[in-house]
Design a protein around this motif. Structure first.
Motif, PDB file in Angstrom:
ATOM      1  N   LEU A 178       0.863  -1.863  -0.077  1.00 25.86           N
ATOM      2  CA  LEU A 178      -0.416   0.252   0.458  1.00 25.86           C
ATOM      3  C   LEU A 178       0.836   1.430   0.343  1.00 25.86           C
ATOM      4  O   LEU A 178       0.534   1.938  -0.712  1.00 25.86           O
ATOM      5  CB  LEU A 178      -1.112  -0.069   1.046  1.00 25.86           C
ATOM      6  CG  LEU A 178      -1.656   0.955   1.294  1.00 25.86           C
ATOM      7  CD1 LEU A 178      -2.942   1.247  -0.313  1.00 25.86           C
ATOM      8  CD2 LEU A 178      -2.714   0.715   2.538  1.00 25.86           C
ATOM      9  N   SER A 179       1.954   1.198   0.538  1.00 20.15           N
ATOM     10  CA  SER A 179       2.374   2.532   0.627  1.00 20.15           C
ATOM     11  C   SER A 179       3.681   2.367  -0.703  1.00 20.15           C
ATOM     12  O   SER A 179       3.503   3.772  -0.928  1.00 20.15           O
ATOM     13  CB  SER A 179       3.749   2.349   2.192  1.00 20.15           C
ATOM     14  OG  SER A 179       4.878   3.322   1.695  1.00 20.15           O
ATOM     15  N   SER A 180       3.812   1.760  -1.140  1.00 18.43           N
ATOM     16  CA  SER A 180       4.814   1.841  -2.626  1.00 18.43           C
ATOM     17  C   SER A 180       3.752   1.922  -3.655  1.00 18.43           C
ATOM     18  O   SER A 180       3.903   2.914  -4.193  1.00 18.43           O
ATOM     19  CB  SER A 180       5.620   0.472  -2.957  1.00 18.43           C
ATOM     20  OG  SER A 180       4.792  -0.330  -2.637  1.00 18.43           O
ATOM     21  N   HIS A 181       2.357   1.670  -3.290  1.00 18.06           N
ATOM     22  CA  HIS A 181       1.414   2.287  -4.269  1.00 18.06           C
ATOM     23  C   HIS A 181       0.747   4.057  -4.320  1.00 18.06           C
ATOM     24  O   HIS A 181       1.100   4.528  -5.787  1.00 18.06           O
ATOM     25  CB  HIS A 181       0.136   1.545  -4.136  1.00 18.06           C
ATOM     26  CG  HIS A 181       0.075  -0.070  -4.512  1.00 18.06           C
ATOM     27  ND1 HIS A 181      -1.300  -0.818  -3.785  1.00 18.06           N
ATOM     28  CD2 HIS A 181       0.821  -0.787  -5.523  1.00 18.06           C
ATOM     29  CE1 HIS A 181      -0.958  -2.145  -4.514  1.00 18.06           C
ATOM     30  NE2 HIS A 181       0.370  -1.716  -5.609  1.00 18.06           N
ATOM     31  N   ARG A 182       1.307   3.966  -2.836  1.00 20.56           N
ATOM     32  CA  ARG A 182       1.171   5.367  -3.244  1.00 20.56           C
ATOM     33  C   ARG A 182       1.692   6.760  -2.796  1.00 20.56           C
ATOM     34  O   ARG A 182       1.796   7.110  -3.935  1.00 20.56           O
ATOM     35  CB  ARG A 182       0.955   5.993  -1.104  1.00 20.56           C
ATOM     36  CG  ARG A 182      -0.437   5.146  -0.570  1.00 20.56           C
ATOM     37  CD  ARG A 182      -0.478   5.458   1.103  1.00 20.56           C
ATOM     38  NE  ARG A 182      -1.934   5.434   2.046  1.00 20.56           N
ATOM     39  CZ  ARG A 182      -2.249   5.244   2.971  1.00 20.56           C
ATOM     40  NH1 ARG A 182      -1.036   5.055   3.155  1.00 20.56           N
ATOM     41  NH2 ARG A 182      -3.172   4.950   2.958  1.00 20.56           N
ATOM     42  N   TYR A 183       3.234   6.037  -3.650  1.00 17.88           N
ATOM     43  CA  TYR A 183       4.558   6.635  -3.684  1.00 17.88           C
ATOM     44  C   TYR A 183       4.379   6.398  -5.805  1.00 17.88           C
ATOM     45  O   TYR A 183       4.418   7.760  -6.415  1.00 17.88           O
ATOM     46  CB  TYR A 183       5.837   6.188  -3.643  1.00 17.88           C
ATOM     47  CG  TYR A 183       7.165   6.985  -4.119  1.00 17.88           C
ATOM     48  CD1 TYR A 183       7.619   8.138  -4.299  1.00 17.88           C
ATOM     49  CD2 TYR A 183       7.729   6.124  -4.835  1.00 17.88           C
ATOM     50  CE1 TYR A 183       7.958   8.949  -4.045  1.00 17.88           C
ATOM     51  CE2 TYR A 183       8.484   6.652  -5.507  1.00 17.88           C
ATOM     52  CZ  TYR A 183       8.870   8.105  -4.922  1.00 17.88           C
ATOM     53  OH  TYR A 183      10.261   9.230  -5.312  1.00 17.88           O
ATOM     54  N   ILE A 184       3.793   5.297  -6.205  1.00 16.50           N
ATOM     55  CA  ILE A 184       3.741   5.497  -7.834  1.00 16.50           C
ATOM     56  C   ILE A 184       2.323   6.047  -7.817  1.00 16.50           C
ATOM     57  O   ILE A 184       2.681   7.038  -9.096  1.00 16.50           O
ATOM     58  CB  ILE A 184       3.305   4.313  -8.031  1.00 16.50           C
ATOM     59  CG1 ILE A 184       4.506   2.950  -7.855  1.00 16.50           C
ATOM     60  CG2 ILE A 184       2.298   3.561  -9.025  1.00 16.50           C
ATOM     61  CD1 ILE A 184       3.856   1.224  -7.572  1.00 16.50           C
ATOM     62  N   LEU A 185       1.525   6.080  -6.998  1.00 18.43           N
ATOM     63  CA  LEU A 185       0.321   7.442  -7.617  1.00 18.43           C
ATOM     64  C   LEU A 185       1.107   8.387  -7.539  1.00 18.43           C
ATOM     65  O   LEU A 185       0.750   9.594  -8.169  1.00 18.43           O
ATOM     66  CB  LEU A 185      -0.841   7.068  -6.531  1.00 18.43           C
ATOM     67  CG  LEU A 185      -2.077   7.644  -6.506  1.00 18.43           C
ATOM     68  CD1 LEU A 185      -2.564   8.151  -8.053  1.00 18.43           C
ATOM     69  CD2 LEU A 185      -3.190   7.947  -5.891  1.00 18.43           C
ATOM     70  N   ASP A 186       1.463   9.427  -6.456  1.00 17.67           N
ATOM     71  CA  ASP A 186       2.046  10.335  -6.439  1.00 17.67           C
ATOM     72  C   ASP A 186       2.775  10.896  -7.745  1.00 17.67           C
ATOM     73  O   ASP A 186       2.900  12.437  -8.369  1.00 17.67           O
ATOM     74  CB  ASP A 186       3.360  10.442  -4.551  1.00 17.67           C
ATOM     75  CG  ASP A 186       2.314  10.475  -3.781  1.00 17.67           C
ATOM     76  OD1 ASP A 186       1.528  11.146  -3.906  1.00 17.67           O
ATOM     77  OD2 ASP A 186       3.302  10.435  -3.510  1.00 17.67           O
TER      78      ASP A 186
END
Length: 235
Positions: A178-186
């Motif tokens: 989930l954390s790395s998904h958020r960075y991708i989305l950023d």
């Protein structure tokens, strides 16, 4: 075979349409019926047509079931199935993310934010977050606006689903995902193509399971479309 495909294009035949009867088609193409049968069997293997005994030859739906079946059959045939899957992910998904960064819209970003919130709720409720994970990756492919690429991702989604649900995943994998998904989305939000590519590469690396020697990794099926996933979570 090429002449049959030319006829399909010339007549604008679509899914479910019936090709002319074998005798008529052989005469039109000026080929023997044996040659015609061989050509139509090849087209059936490629997923372009389906042969129904006693009924005729019909155009197949434009989906990717034949490709999907072939990939699943190949990757379930050996003990290194998910090793192959992750190698494929390292090659494919970072480039998808890079293209998505160039083409995504504010509405696309909002949908992916909703997906990550739904994934967070899944994890808080003690689930693995696998369905939200799969939906997020599928959404990234969709925003590339490349229909061929979306079809390929759809075809391999069954295989990728297993790589997110495997029992050899390390503890804390769901939260790291989930954390790395958020960075991708950023990176997608600011349109940083190279940043999105690197973020996806990092994401795949941190969630990749480590298998003990001799482990046989099996395949689990389940494409999770973003809109359907969000409806189910909200209900």
């Amino acid at each position: 075979m090429n002449r049959i495909q030319d006829l399909i294009r010339d007549r604008d035949l679509g899914p479910g349409d019936r090709l002319p009867p074998e005798r008529d088609l052989a005469e039109q193409l000026q080929v023997s019926r044996n040659s015609l049968r061989e050509a139509t069997r090849t087209l059936e293997i490629q997923g372009i047509v389906t042969i129904r005994p006693g009924a005729g030859t019909f155009m197949r739906d434009s989906g990717v079931t034949p490709l999907n079946d072939a990939l699943v059959a190949y990757l379930t045939n050996g003990s290194d199935a998910l090793v192959d899957v992750f190698e494929m992910r390292h090659i494919l998904e970072p480039q998808i993310a890079a293209l998505a960064a160039r083409r995504c819209t504010p509405d696309d970003i909002q949908q992916m934010e909703d997906l990550l919130e739904a994934q967070r709720l899944e994890i808080e409720q003690g689930e693995t977050g696998t369905r939200g994970d799969t939906a997020f990756h599928f959404a990234i492919a969709e925003v590339t606006q490349n229909s061929a690429l979306v079809k390929v991702v759809t075809a391999v989604a069954d295989i990728l689903g297993q790589s997110r649900e495997d029992p050899f995943q390390a503890p804390g994998r769901s939260k790291r995902s989930l954390s790395s998904h958020r960075y991708i989305l950023d990176m997608l939000r600011i349109g940083d193509s190279e940043g999105a590519r690197e973020a996806m590469e990092h994401h795949i690396s941190v969630v990749e399971p480590i298998y003990p020697p001799g482990t046989s990794a099996r395949i689990h099926q389940g494409v999770v479309e973003p809109a359907k996933f969000l409806r189910e979570v909200r209900d």
